[in-house]
Design an enzyme around this catalytic site. Structure first.
Site, mmCIF file in Angstrom:
data_model
loop_
_atom_site.group_PDB
_atom_site.id
_atom_site.type_symbol
_atom_site.label_atom_id
_atom_site.label_comp_id
_atom_site.label_asym_id
_atom_site.label_seq_id
_atom_site.Cartn_x
_atom_site.Cartn_y
_atom_site.Cartn_z
ATOM 1 N N TYR A 71 69.193 86.335 -58.114
ATOM 2 C CA TYR A 71 68.668 85.051 -58.603
ATOM 3 C C TYR A 71 69.234 83.852 -57.850
ATOM 4 O O TYR A 71 68.985 82.713 -58.252
ATOM 5 C CB TYR A 71 69.032 84.818 -60.073
ATOM 6 C CG TYR A 71 68.880 85.960 -61.028
ATOM 7 C CD1 TYR A 71 67.643 86.554 -61.246
ATOM 8 C CD2 TYR A 71 69.967 86.407 -61.778
ATOM 9 C CE1 TYR A 71 67.503 87.579 -62.173
ATOM 10 C CE2 TYR A 71 69.832 87.426 -62.716
ATOM 11 C CZ TYR A 71 68.603 88.003 -62.900
ATOM 12 O OH TYR A 71 68.472 89.007 -63.822
ATOM 13 N N GLY B 170 68.974 84.223 -75.163
ATOM 14 C CA GLY B 170 68.660 83.262 -74.112
ATOM 15 C C GLY B 170 69.560 82.056 -73.989
ATOM 16 O O GLY B 170 69.450 81.312 -73.015
ATOM 17 N N GLU C 205 69.120 87.605 -80.802
ATOM 18 C CA GLU C 205 69.465 88.656 -79.827
ATOM 19 C C GLU C 205 70.277 88.085 -78.670
ATOM 20 O O GLU C 205 69.878 88.196 -77.509
ATOM 21 C CB GLU C 205 68.168 89.281 -79.281
ATOM 22 C CG GLU C 205 67.242 89.853 -80.335
ATOM 23 C CD GLU C 205 65.847 90.204 -79.791
ATOM 24 O OE1 GLU C 205 65.541 89.849 -78.624
ATOM 25 O OE2 GLU C 205 65.065 90.823 -80.531
ATOM 26 N N PRO C 206 71.413 87.448 -78.949
ATOM 27 C CA PRO C 206 72.179 86.850 -77.850
ATOM 28 C C PRO C 206 72.857 87.906 -76.986
ATOM 29 O O PRO C 206 73.378 88.895 -77.487
ATOM 30 C CB PRO C 206 73.234 86.010 -78.586
ATOM 31 C CG PRO C 206 73.456 86.744 -79.877
ATOM 32 C CD PRO C 206 72.103 87.301 -80.253
ATOM 33 N N CYS D 254 75.227 96.044 -45.991
ATOM 34 C CA CYS D 254 74.347 95.706 -44.868
ATOM 35 C C CYS D 254 73.062 95.055 -45.352
ATOM 36 O O CYS D 254 71.974 95.624 -45.220
ATOM 37 C CB CYS D 254 74.023 96.974 -44.081
ATOM 38 S SG CYS D 254 75.493 97.915 -43.723
ATOM 39 N N GLU D 255 73.185 93.884 -45.971
ATOM 40 C CA GLU D 255 72.045 93.099 -46.436
ATOM 41 C C GLU D 255 72.486 91.648 -46.346
ATOM 42 O O GLU D 255 73.587 91.310 -46.791
ATOM 43 C CB GLU D 255 71.737 93.355 -47.925
ATOM 44 C CG GLU D 255 71.420 94.766 -48.311
ATOM 45 C CD GLU D 255 69.937 95.069 -48.305
ATOM 46 O OE1 GLU D 255 69.132 94.115 -48.159
ATOM 47 O OE2 GLU D 255 69.590 96.245 -48.444
HETATM 48 C C1 LIG Z 1 67.573 90.009 -72.113
HETATM 49 C C2 LIG Z 1 67.119 89.883 -73.508
HETATM 50 C C3 LIG Z 1 67.929 89.264 -74.457
HETATM 51 C C4 LIG Z 1 69.260 88.639 -74.130
HETATM 52 O O1 LIG Z 1 69.142 87.540 -73.311
HETATM 53 P P1 LIG Z 1 70.435 86.611 -73.003
HETATM 54 O O2 LIG Z 1 69.898 85.575 -72.114
HETATM 55 O O3 LIG Z 1 71.454 87.462 -72.358
HETATM 56 O O4 LIG Z 1 70.893 86.067 -74.317
HETATM 57 C C5 LIG Z 1 67.480 89.233 -75.761
HETATM 58 N N1 LIG Z 1 66.286 89.758 -76.117
HETATM 59 C C6 LIG Z 1 65.474 90.352 -75.217
HETATM 60 C C7 LIG Z 1 64.193 90.932 -75.670
HETATM 61 C C8 LIG Z 1 65.860 90.439 -73.888
HETATM 62 O O5 LIG Z 1 65.038 91.008 -73.005
#
Ligand SMILES: *Cc1c(COP(=O)(O)O)cnc(C)c1O
Length: 423
Positions: free
Chosen positions: A325, A244, A282-283, A351-352
């Site tokens: 987004y 995130g 989890e980047p 075409c959107e």
């Molecule tokens: C999408 C996601 C991430 C990665 O998010 P980033 O914003 O790209 O770092 C990590 N963990 C989970 C469970 C996700 O769904």
């Protein structure tokens, strides 16, 4: 404040390069639209993120969904990264790229039994389980294979990540995770299931976060949960705080550096320091976003009473973020930056009305046939591409120093219809 690292995309004698390669050369040889990635930036981003967590036992599990091209995965796998996957397909890719399945965590609210089986057979590190029903199915699947699945319970910490609603995932109103209230009881019950080994808890509160406070809030809640579970006799060894961390999209936001993020994480985890708990992250975006750009050619310009339009050969099916987004991406002409600006909408051929890359953007006036650089497109760019309007998916190129490799050729029309048949 750590200064923003220099982008791998720089002008040299008025020609935009990726590392040592002129983008015009890639465009001439490979065609446009084309995704261009910098290997040195992928490496720099991974190393700086990993270094920011130094001193804490930790694993960096790259979120494969951000960019799942084999040539990109291979760079990260080679540096020792693990992976966060959300489907069996991503595990398949990760292994094809030389990634270690033993460093994989499997997220997602809707895993199927066959995905569970395949992931267990591959020996992944942990399943991030998102509901009670999933827990029981995983237990049964693991027992049928005479295995024990390592499980981290994904909780929904109910914190507002302050990001776009579509990419905010840690609120009660989102579909993700198990509520804090349920999790304690569920962990106790789950720890008695023979097919499971409950090793930890996890969360992922959203994407493109530009403050560290929501991370600290979420971690504090997980820490409290781990502490409560200890007093219940459940000893967890793994805390996964998701991904995130945001990147600079050139919109003027001040984004925390990995070092600032690491410091906030370290503070929030301090109460667990003596318990031997491993941090998992989890980047996605922060490892690959700045390394990539989409290079496109201006097809036509036109003006009506209200607006000026720059029509390019890339479209929303190639880079969906602005349409999905309303995201902002930086843009520059590939040649000769120093020209007066005009105000223009940069749009694709689909075409959107949603098929736009920028609205009312100040940009040097581009000529027909000129190349345009759309930056910060390494994450959720190629990975979200589709064949909408029967447009072949675009090639992807990995630059390393003064050379480049086509890591994914342009899709052919035959590939595009492969497998289809008439009834
Ligand atoms: C999408 C996601 C991430 C990665 O998010 P980033 O914003 O790209 O770092 C990590 N963990 C989970 C469970 C996700 O769904």
């Amino acid at each position: 404040m750590t200064p923003t690292p220099e982008s791998p995309f720089q002008y040299k004698s008025d020609e935009l390069h990726c590392e040592g390669v002129p983008l015009a050369k890639i465009a001439a040889e490979v065609g446009t639209p084309v995704y261009v990635y910098s290997r040195s930036e992928l490496e720099r981003a991974y190393k700086s993120f990993d270094a920011a967590l130094e001193g804490m036992p930790h694993k960096v599990c790259y979120a494969v969904k951000a960019n799942s091209t084999l040539g990109v995965l291979a760079v990260l796998a080679k540096l020792g990264a693990g992976a966060d996957i959300v489907s069996y397909g991503e595990l398949f890719r990760w292994q094809k790229a030389g990634g270690d399945p033993g460093k994989v965590v499997f997220s997602g609210v809707g895993k199927t039994e066959s995905e569970m089986k395949a992931a267990l057979a591959a020996g992944i590190h942990a399943f991030n389980v998102e509901s009670e029903e999933e827990l029981y199915v995983l237990d049964q699947v693991a027992q049928s294979m005479k295995l024990r699945a390592r499980v981290s319970l994904r909780v929904n910490p109910d914190v507002d990540a302050g990001t776009h609603p579509y990419i905010s995932t840690g609120l009660k109103t989102n579909k993700f995770g198990i509520t804090m209230e349920e999790c304690r009881e569920l962990a106790r019950r789950a720890s008695k299931l023979p097919g499971l080994e409950i090793i930890g808890v996890d969360c992922h509160i959203g994407s493109q976060l530009i403050k560290t406070a929501p991370f600290a809030d979420a971690i504090a809640r997980l820490v409290a949960l781990i502490t409560d579970l200890r007093s219940d006799g459940v000893h967890l060894t793994h805390i996964d705080i998701g991904g995130g961390l945001g990147i600079d999209y050139g919109k003027g936001d001040v984004v925390p550096s990995p070092a600032e993020y690491g410091a906030a994480v370290r503070d929030a985890l301090a109460p667990l320091a003596a318990l031997g708990v491993t941090l998992v992250t989890e980047p996605g975006r922060v490892l690959v976003g700045a390394a990539g750009a989409l290079v496109t050619t201006v097809l036509f310009r036109k003006r009506n009473e209200a607006k000026h339009f720059t029509i390019v050969d890339a479209a929303m099916n190639d880079l969906m973020r602005p349409a999905l987004y309303g995201s902002f991406h930086p843009m520059k002409p590939v040649a000769q930056p120093g020209r007066p600006d005009i105000v223009t909408d940069v749009v694709g051929p689909i075409c959107e009305t949603g098929d736009f890359f920028a609205r009312d953007r100040n940009l040097p006036e581009l000529a027909q046939g000129e190349l345009l650089w759309i930056g910060a497109a390494g994450a959720y760019g190629a990975a979200m591409a589709s064949n909408y309007n029967t447009r072949p998916r675009v090639p992807e190129v990995l630059v390393s120093g003064s050379t480049y490799t086509v890591i994914k050729p342009r899709e052919t029309y035959e590939q595009l219809i492969a497998g289809e048949r008439l009834a």
